[in-house]
Design a protein around this motif. Structure first.
Motif, PDB file in Angstrom:
ATOM      1  N   VAL A 107       0.838  -1.203   0.000  1.00  6.06           N
ATOM      2  CA  VAL A 107       0.000   0.000   0.000  1.00  6.06           C
ATOM      3  C   VAL A 107       0.869   1.248   0.000  1.00  6.06           C
ATOM      4  O   VAL A 107       0.652   2.183  -0.779  1.00  6.06           O
ATOM      5  N   TRP A 108       1.877   1.273   0.866  1.00  2.00           N
ATOM      6  CA  TRP A 108       2.738   2.458   0.942  1.00  2.00           C
ATOM      7  C   TRP A 108       3.580   2.625  -0.323  1.00  2.00           C
ATOM      8  O   TRP A 108       3.868   3.747  -0.743  1.00  2.00           O
ATOM      9  N   GLU A 109       3.952   1.538  -0.935  1.00  2.00           N
ATOM     10  CA  GLU A 109       4.685   1.634  -2.207  1.00  2.00           C
ATOM     11  C   GLU A 109       3.811   2.268  -3.285  1.00  2.00           C
ATOM     12  O   GLU A 109       4.260   3.130  -4.055  1.00  2.00           O
ATOM     13  N   ILE A 110       2.543   1.864  -3.339  1.00  2.00           N
ATOM     14  CA  ILE A 110       1.627   2.429  -4.333  1.00  2.00           C
ATOM     15  C   ILE A 110       1.349   3.896  -4.028  1.00  2.00           C
ATOM     16  O   ILE A 110       1.269   4.735  -4.938  1.00  2.00           O
ATOM     17  N   LEU A 111       1.216   4.243  -2.743  1.00  2.00           N
ATOM     18  CA  LEU A 111       1.019   5.643  -2.377  1.00  2.00           C
ATOM     19  C   LEU A 111       2.215   6.492  -2.814  1.00  2.00           C
ATOM     20  O   LEU A 111       2.047   7.603  -3.328  1.00  2.00           O
ATOM     21  N   ASP A 112       3.413   5.973  -2.607  1.00  2.00           N
ATOM     22  CA  ASP A 112       4.614   6.696  -3.060  1.00  2.00           C
ATOM     23  C   ASP A 112       4.583   6.884  -4.576  1.00  2.00           C
ATOM     24  O   ASP A 112       4.893   7.969  -5.087  1.00  2.00           O
TER      25      ASP A 112
END
Length: 480
Positions: A107-112
């Protein structure tokens, strides 16, 4: 004679603006509708002697952050969450920890990636594109390439809903065109009290502060010695050299008519920007049963976050079975560790809860909250009937007219010119000696944050000082 400045609102931006002006020997009057300073930063003793924040409790930053410096100066502890999460599926079963933490990482990778995409290609992104659509596209591509399983896709899309707890509305409403991501997030383990006291010290000592007084109109009147007339709820009209309006964006949306001859571009910007609906519900238990299900726990691996796909048992209090998340205060370091789960609600869920509990008190209010949240916390490991909550605390910013019936600004799908909207409000109407400050006027990476509010007040004060120095031939008002 020193210039006399009126600041509407004694929140962070108003207090910081006042402090900078007072340091330059300006006369400052602060008009505040509440009976306290702090605005949307406030505390409650309802959860015990260590008061908890019912407003802001995060510190967000992408660079130098004055709030972090103030936290250090005042001995306010900052907590960095570990990415340890529990996830409960819609059958009430725990998702294996490795699978849950992997989904959180993705999730955090996609947000980045979404933030980078918005920064690099924002001009080409259609206003209707949402952050959730970016998640869907990213997950579909990963599945097609064999980098993600269908189960992984399901979990990541579910956990993408957590973004609502950051902006106060659903991820489906978050604009992709105007999406940004802070780099550094801390949580205050105690509360903002010492920080607010430090920010407010100079204004409370040196400014005229009129509490429980509502600004009803602001108008530039050409020809007066002091050109801006401010009328208040007590019937008084007073003239000032400049006025700084620091009321929440939600309040501005509802009271634009109070600012006479408001520039059409500013009025349009106020209408265009969105105002989130974030609320909190704190629940304290006799023990942190979710950590001790097997009789032991590793203090270095305490649960930070819990995510629920949906409650196992629907009930009348929760007709839509909203997906929720919470953070655990038991993850704090001693002596701040407490058996409290802090649930974040947003959007329609917040509206439902606050409208349902409005006017309820005592056990009737607690019973409603228990009926709503028990289907969530009862699915955690180690839960038993003996773990009945000790007490509840639910915020009601959506019911707070002075807060603008919400939390802070966000950018929703459909916006076409967000950056210039913010710039228009930030610029204000200097030709009329009327300015605006607050989190909704901060630089893009500070929007919706305490640091952004603080900086916005400081910058407006600096502009006013510079304008007066130019008008007076660069004479510092301290010399007058």
């Amino acid at each position: 004679m020193a210039p006399h400045i009126c600041i509407v609102g004694a929140g962070v931006s108003g207090l910081r603006c006042a402090a900078v002006l007072l340091e330059q020997s300006y006369d400052v009057t602060i008009i505040e509708a509440r009976n306290r300073v702090g605005g949307r930063i406030a505390q409650s003793d309802q959860m015990g002697p260590l008061e908890v924040d019912i407003g802001a409790n995060w510190v967000h930053s992408t660079g130098h952050n004055p709030i972090i410096e103030l936290a250090k100066e005042t001995g306010t502890p900052l907590h960095l969450w570990k990415e340890t999460t529990l996830m409960v599926d819609d059958g009430g079963r725990l998702v294996p920890s490795q699978e849950a933490n992997q989904a959180l990482k993705q999730v955090w990778e996609i947000l980045d990636n979404a933030s980078e995409h918005s920064t690099d290609q924002g001009d080409e992104i259609h206003p209707s594109a949402s952050l959730y659509s970016f998640f869907e596209d990213s997950c579909n591509s990963a599945v097609a390439c064999g980098d993600m399983t269908e189960r992984g896709r399901e979990l990541v899309l579910f956990m993408s809903q957590m973004w609502g707890a950051y902006v106060g509305d659903s991820v489906e409403l978050q604009s992709l065109k105007f999406f940004y991501l802070e780099d550094y997030d801390c949580f205050i383990s105690t509360n903002y009290q010492k920080i607010i006291a430090r920010i407010a010290a100079v204004p409370l000592a040196q400014a005229e502060v009129r509490f429980e007084t509502l600004m009803t109109s602001v108008e530039n009147r050409t020809g007066e010695m002091r050109p801006v007339c401010v009328t208040t709820s007590d019937g008084k009209a007073q003239y000032f050299d400049d006025v700084v309006i620091t009321t929440p964006l939600g309040w501005l949306k509802q009271h634009k008519e109070s600012i006479h001859r408001l520039h059409p571009r500013i009025a349009s910007a106020i209408d265009s920007m969105s105002f989130g609906r974030l609320e909190k519900v704190l629940i304290e238990f006799p023990t942190a049963f979710w950590e001790y299900a097997d009789g032991q726990t590793d203090l270095d691996d305490l649960v930070s976050f819990v995510h629920w796909l949906s409650p196992l048992r629907p009930n009348q209090s929760n007709p839509r079975q909203w997906r929720l998340e919470c953070v655990s205060f038991h993850a704090f370091e001693a002596p701040y560790r407490r058996n409290i789960l802090l649930f974040y609600t947003f959007g329609d869920c917040s509206t439902h809860i606050t409208s349902s509990i409005r006017g309820l008190e005592g056990t009737i209010r607690d019973d409603w909250l228990q009926d709503f949240f028990e289907p969530y916390y009862s699915t955690l490991p180690g839960y038993a009937a003996i773990h009945t909550p000790k007490r509840f605390l639910a915020t009601e910013w959506c019911n707070d007219d002075l807060a603008g019936n919400g939390c802070y600004c966000n950018f929703q799908v459909g916006m076409t010119d967000a950056a210039r909207d913010v710039e228009a409000i930030r610029h204000g109407m200097p030709e009329q000696h009327i300015y605006f400050a607050g989190e909704h006027t901060a630089p893009f990476d500070g929007l919706g944050t305490v640091a952004g509010a603080y900086t916005s007040g400081e910058k407006i004060a600096t502009r006013i000082i510079g304008s007066n120095q130019s008008a007076n031939g660069t004479i510092d008002c301290k010399a007058n």
